[in-house]
Design a protein around this motif. Structure first.
Motif, PDB file in Angstrom:
ATOM      1  N   GLY A 115      -5.168  96.769 -54.715  1.00  0.00           N
ATOM      2  CA  GLY A 115      -5.787  97.417 -55.856  1.00  0.00           C
ATOM      3  C   GLY A 115      -7.147  98.003 -55.578  1.00  0.00           C
ATOM      4  N   VAL A 116      -7.689  97.792 -54.348  1.00  0.00           N
ATOM      5  CA  VAL A 116      -8.983  98.369 -53.970  1.00  0.00           C
ATOM      6  C   VAL A 116      -8.748  99.711 -53.284  1.00  0.00           C
ATOM      7  N   THR A 117      -9.296 100.768 -53.846  1.00  0.00           N
ATOM      8  CA  THR A 117      -9.184 102.108 -53.263  1.00  0.00           C
ATOM      9  C   THR A 117     -10.250 102.358 -52.215  1.00  0.00           C
ATOM     10  N   ASP A 118     -11.463 101.851 -52.474  1.00  0.00           N
ATOM     11  CA  ASP A 118     -12.565 102.110 -51.553  1.00  0.00           C
ATOM     12  C   ASP A 118     -13.558 100.965 -51.648  1.00  0.00           C
ATOM     13  N   ALA A 119     -14.162 100.620 -50.524  1.00  0.00           N
ATOM     14  CA  ALA A 119     -15.234  99.620 -50.480  1.00  0.00           C
ATOM     15  C   ALA A 119     -16.268 100.121 -49.490  1.00  0.00           C
ATOM     16  N   LEU A 120     -17.483 100.373 -49.982  1.00  0.00           N
ATOM     17  CA  LEU A 120     -18.503 101.033 -49.178  1.00  0.00           C
ATOM     18  C   LEU A 120     -19.800 100.246 -49.247  1.00  0.00           C
ATOM     19  N   PHE A 131     -13.602 111.739 -54.770  1.00  0.00           N
ATOM     20  CA  PHE A 131     -13.103 112.336 -53.537  1.00  0.00           C
ATOM     21  C   PHE A 131     -12.191 111.368 -52.805  1.00  0.00           C
ATOM     22  N   VAL A 132     -12.666 110.151 -52.615  1.00  0.00           N
ATOM     23  CA  VAL A 132     -11.881 109.152 -51.887  1.00  0.00           C
ATOM     24  C   VAL A 132     -10.636 108.771 -52.670  1.00  0.00           C
ATOM     25  N   SER A 133     -10.765 108.656 -53.989  1.00  0.00           N
ATOM     26  CA  SER A 133      -9.611 108.279 -54.809  1.00  0.00           C
ATOM     27  C   SER A 133      -8.515 109.335 -54.757  1.00  0.00           C
ATOM     28  N   LEU A 134      -8.900 110.602 -54.791  1.00  0.00           N
ATOM     29  CA  LEU A 134      -7.907 111.679 -54.777  1.00  0.00           C
ATOM     30  C   LEU A 134      -7.227 111.823 -53.425  1.00  0.00           C
ATOM     31  N   LEU A 135      -7.969 111.535 -52.349  1.00  0.00           N
ATOM     32  CA  LEU A 135      -7.437 111.770 -51.003  1.00  0.00           C
ATOM     33  C   LEU A 135      -7.028 110.493 -50.289  1.00  0.00           C
ATOM     34  N   HIS A 136      -7.282 109.357 -50.901  1.00  0.00           N
ATOM     35  CA  HIS A 136      -7.035 108.069 -50.235  1.00  0.00           C
ATOM     36  C   HIS A 136      -5.551 107.881 -49.944  1.00  0.00           C
ATOM     37  N   THR A 137      -5.270 107.621 -48.675  1.00  0.00           N
ATOM     38  CA  THR A 137      -3.884 107.335 -48.279  1.00  0.00           C
ATOM     39  C   THR A 137      -3.804 105.991 -47.573  1.00  0.00           C
ATOM     40  N   GLY A 161     -15.341 103.085 -65.516  1.00  0.00           N
ATOM     41  CA  GLY A 161     -14.801 101.735 -65.665  1.00  0.00           C
ATOM     42  C   GLY A 161     -14.063 101.227 -64.443  1.00  0.00           C
ATOM     43  N   HIS A 162     -13.886 102.085 -63.434  1.00  0.00           N
ATOM     44  CA  HIS A 162     -13.163 101.699 -62.210  1.00  0.00           C
ATOM     45  C   HIS A 162     -14.110 101.399 -61.038  1.00  0.00           C
ATOM     46  N   VAL A 163     -15.414 101.614 -61.218  1.00  0.00           N
ATOM     47  CA  VAL A 163     -16.354 101.525 -60.099  1.00  0.00           C
ATOM     48  C   VAL A 163     -17.335 100.379 -60.331  1.00  0.00           C
ATOM     49  N   VAL A 213     -14.261 100.863 -55.571  1.00  0.00           N
ATOM     50  CA  VAL A 213     -13.465 101.651 -56.514  1.00  0.00           C
ATOM     51  C   VAL A 213     -12.106 100.976 -56.634  1.00  0.00           C
ATOM     52  N   LEU A 214     -11.724 100.651 -57.864  1.00  0.00           N
ATOM     53  CA  LEU A 214     -10.461  99.971 -58.122  1.00  0.00           C
ATOM     54  C   LEU A 214      -9.449 100.910 -58.761  1.00  0.00           C
ATOM     55  N   GLN A 215      -8.185 100.637 -58.522  1.00  0.00           N
ATOM     56  CA  GLN A 215      -7.127 101.382 -59.191  1.00  0.00           C
ATOM     57  C   GLN A 215      -7.080 101.027 -60.673  1.00  0.00           C
ATOM     58  N   ASP A 216      -7.436  99.781 -60.999  1.00  0.00           N
ATOM     59  CA  ASP A 216      -7.469  99.303 -62.370  1.00  0.00           C
ATOM     60  C   ASP A 216      -8.921  99.120 -62.796  1.00  0.00           C
TER      61      ASP A 216
END
Length: 600
Positions: free
Chosen positions: A272-277, A311-317, A248-250, A286-289
């Motif tokens: 709120g955007v964790t990743d955009a590829l 992977f990106v969500s867990l390590l995203h800084t 639901g986050h992707v 990938v969204l936080q919400d």
């Protein structure tokens, strides 16, 4: 209690279950670097089961290679316990090394020896009995499909074939535990698929496999994944367990009027955007919400999460926003029906290739290829190992003379005015071509001098490099000691010191972790938007989606040319309505090479 009784009791406490091939218990590993102590592993607890493939993943510097070398009994833990096939590495290192297979990142093939001579040599080194050799050779040559090439010199093999030969040498003693340290780095998708077929077959033979990889799609093929970060195990579980929390986050986001890179820039900037590829038909977000951050003109569709998202969500800084050039203005994007195509204002020709050929003796490596590259384009040069793309690339950079044909770069004929063209070119080689015994600062100074930068201009560009690539922390570290991601940053900084109008990138992300690859592509996208022409070779098919146009080479010829969408469309069928670039790469090359073989 007697000493013997204490030893027996301690052994019972750490006894490895029958299905465990490898166990780490509270393992720390430290290295001394000058006056500092580096904690490579910090209390690792881990168990690898027999008959399962376990993926070892993590960013650069996570401790993956250290962990594998401990498992191979090549290093001893600073504290804690490592047991391999029931044996303690401190007490039984030699015995362990006789029972396992270990393939390091750079396996030591003897390139002047043939395939068979390499197998003979490693059989001698590993003490394989003479009575067992021929049957084992036959099995491994069949397994790796190297039988027809047994008399070919190893140095004449393609990259993928070399990796398969290295794996065959590793498997000579039929190990119960196989340790593979990034075995697929630098090999094409066809060879990667072949190597994974071999790995899966070994699992069916009850071999435990621990494999580290920089390809996140390979993680999906593992039974379990160990995710390392800064020496700690963040998680050890099956791929599905990583993906499940992101349901639901992707999303895949499309915009009918915007170039995908422009859309990606817009999405990256939203809270709120964790990743955009960038991917096949849009941008994967990938969204936080779970609520879409939809804006006018955008189409958001929920998709199933994959391991890469986790992977990106867990390590995203928070990936740094590069300052190479200002971000493209989204509101100024040019409407176009094909969102994979560049706007027309980037169409002026910067690289012209016509009937280009290259012979090595009687062998024709490049067979009369032709294509043009426009200003501000990202242009991909793809092909299987041995397709001729590296030879083509070296001719385009002026590093190798063409045998015949036309080759013009930035208006200069490379056959007659190569020095003029080189002044406008920046080049990042596959191995980064840094001077390993020089510091980062000394490398930058050297390349500034080589490009003729002087005085205030030189000072300004050096300051830019340290700031833009965040190199200050490593300014006085020798290049050979830099983490791979920082080597890549330094190599790119050196190539851009003189502000070239054309940038050649030869597999610049090979072996680099996914977070560093994302940061790298942010920089490349900014350069292209500012008008720099970029030509790149890569074995990461997801990176091909960033390209405006692609050339796919096979056996020295151009097999396909077009946008990523056009090339994917060549294999689209009712059974495969949404092919990936990897699907297209494999299908087109295998079909072409089969036709060539039939014709021969």
């Amino acid at each position: 209690m007697s000493a013997n009784a204490e030893t027996s009791a301690r052994s019972e406490q750490v006894a490895v279950p029958s299905d465990a091939a490898l166990e780490f218990a509270a393992v720390h590993k430290q290295f001394r670097q000058g006056n500092s102590v580096i904690d490579a592993l910090k209390g690792v607890d881990m168990r690898i089961q027999q008959g399962r493939i376990t993926g070892l993943l993590g960013p650069d510097g996570a401790g993956k290679t250290t962990l594998i070398r401990l498992a191979a009994a090549l290093l001893l833990p600073s504290s804690g316990e490592v047991r391999v096939l029931g044996l303690d590495v401190r007490q039984s290192a030699s015995a362990i090394q006789q029972m396992i297979g270990y393939m390091p990142q750079r396996f030591g093939l003897y390139e002047d020896l043939t395939v068979q001579e390499n197998l003979d040599l490693y059989a001698d080194l590993q003490g394989l009995k003479a009575t067992e050799r021929q049957s084992r050779f036959d099995d491994l040559l069949k397994l790796t499909a190297l039988g027809p090439f047994s008399h070919r010199r190893a140095g004449a093999l393609s990259g993928g074939m070399k990796q398969k030969l290295g794996l065959a040498c590793t498997l000579l003693r039929a190990p119960r535990l196989l340790l593979l340290d990034e075995p697929t780095v630098g090999v094409d998708p066809i060879s990667r698929r072949e190597l994974w077929s071999i790995i899966k077959l070994l699992r069916s033979q009850n071999v435990a496999v621990l494999v580290s990889t920089a390809y996140l799609d390979e993680a999906e093929q593992c039974d379990d994944i160990v995710l390392l970060h800064e020496g700690n195990v963040l998680a050890h579980q099956p791929p599905l367990a990583f993906r499940a929390p992101l349901k639901g986050h992707v999303f895949v986001v499309r915009h009918a009027q915007w170039h995908r890179r422009t859309l990606q820039e817009s999405l990256h900037a939203r809270a709120g955007v964790t990743d955009a590829l960038v991917q096949a038909e849009g941008v994967r977000v990938v969204l936080q919400d779970t609520q879409p951050l939809q804006q006018a003109g955008e189409d958001w569709q929920t998709v199933e999460p994959r391991f890469e998202d986790a992977f990106v969500s867990l390590l995203h800084t928070g990936l740094p926003a590069p300052q190479t050039q200002a971000a493209p203005k989204v509101e100024a994007a040019v409407a176009t029906v094909d969102i994979a195509a560049k706007p027309d204002d980037a169409a002026s020709t910067v690289i012209e290739v016509k009937e280009l050929r290259r012979f090595f003796g009687a062998f024709q490596a490049v067979k009369g290829i032709s294509f043009n590259v426009g200003k501000g384009e990202i242009f991909g040069l793809l092909g299987a190992n041995g397709a001729g793309k590296s030879t083509t690339f070296r001719m385009l950079c002026g590093l190798l003379p063409a045998s015949s044909g036309t080759l013009r770069v930035a208006g200069a004929d490379l056959r007659t005015a190569s020095a003029d063209a080189r002044e406008r070119i920046g080049y990042v080689s596959q191995k980064f071509a840094l001077y390993g015994n020089l510091t980062a600062r000394q490398n930058l100074n050297f390349f500034a001098s080589a490009y003729g930068l002087r005085g205030a201009r030189r000072k300004q560009r050096l300051a830019w490099a340290f700031d833009e690539f965040d190199l200050s922390e490593y300014a006085d570290a020798e290049a050979m000691d830099l983490p791979l991601g920082y080597k890549q940053r330094l190599a790119l900084a050196c190539a851009l010191m003189h502000e070239p109008s054309i940038l050649f990138l030869d597999e610049p992300t090979s072996g680099v972790d996914p977070l560093a690859r994302r940061e790298f592509w942010q920089r490349i996208n900014h350069l292209a938007e500012s008008g720099v022409t970029v030509m790149i070779t890569t074995h990461f098919m997801d990176e091909a989606e960033y390209c405006d146009h692609l050339v796919l080479m096979s056996l020295g010829e151009i097999l396909a040319f077009g946008t990523p969408r056009e090339i994917r469309g060549r294999i689209r069928t009712d059974a495969l309505p949404d092919p990936t670039m990897e699907d297209a790469f494999i299908a087109l090359i295998q079909s072409h090479e089969a036709q060539i073989r039939r014709a021969a």
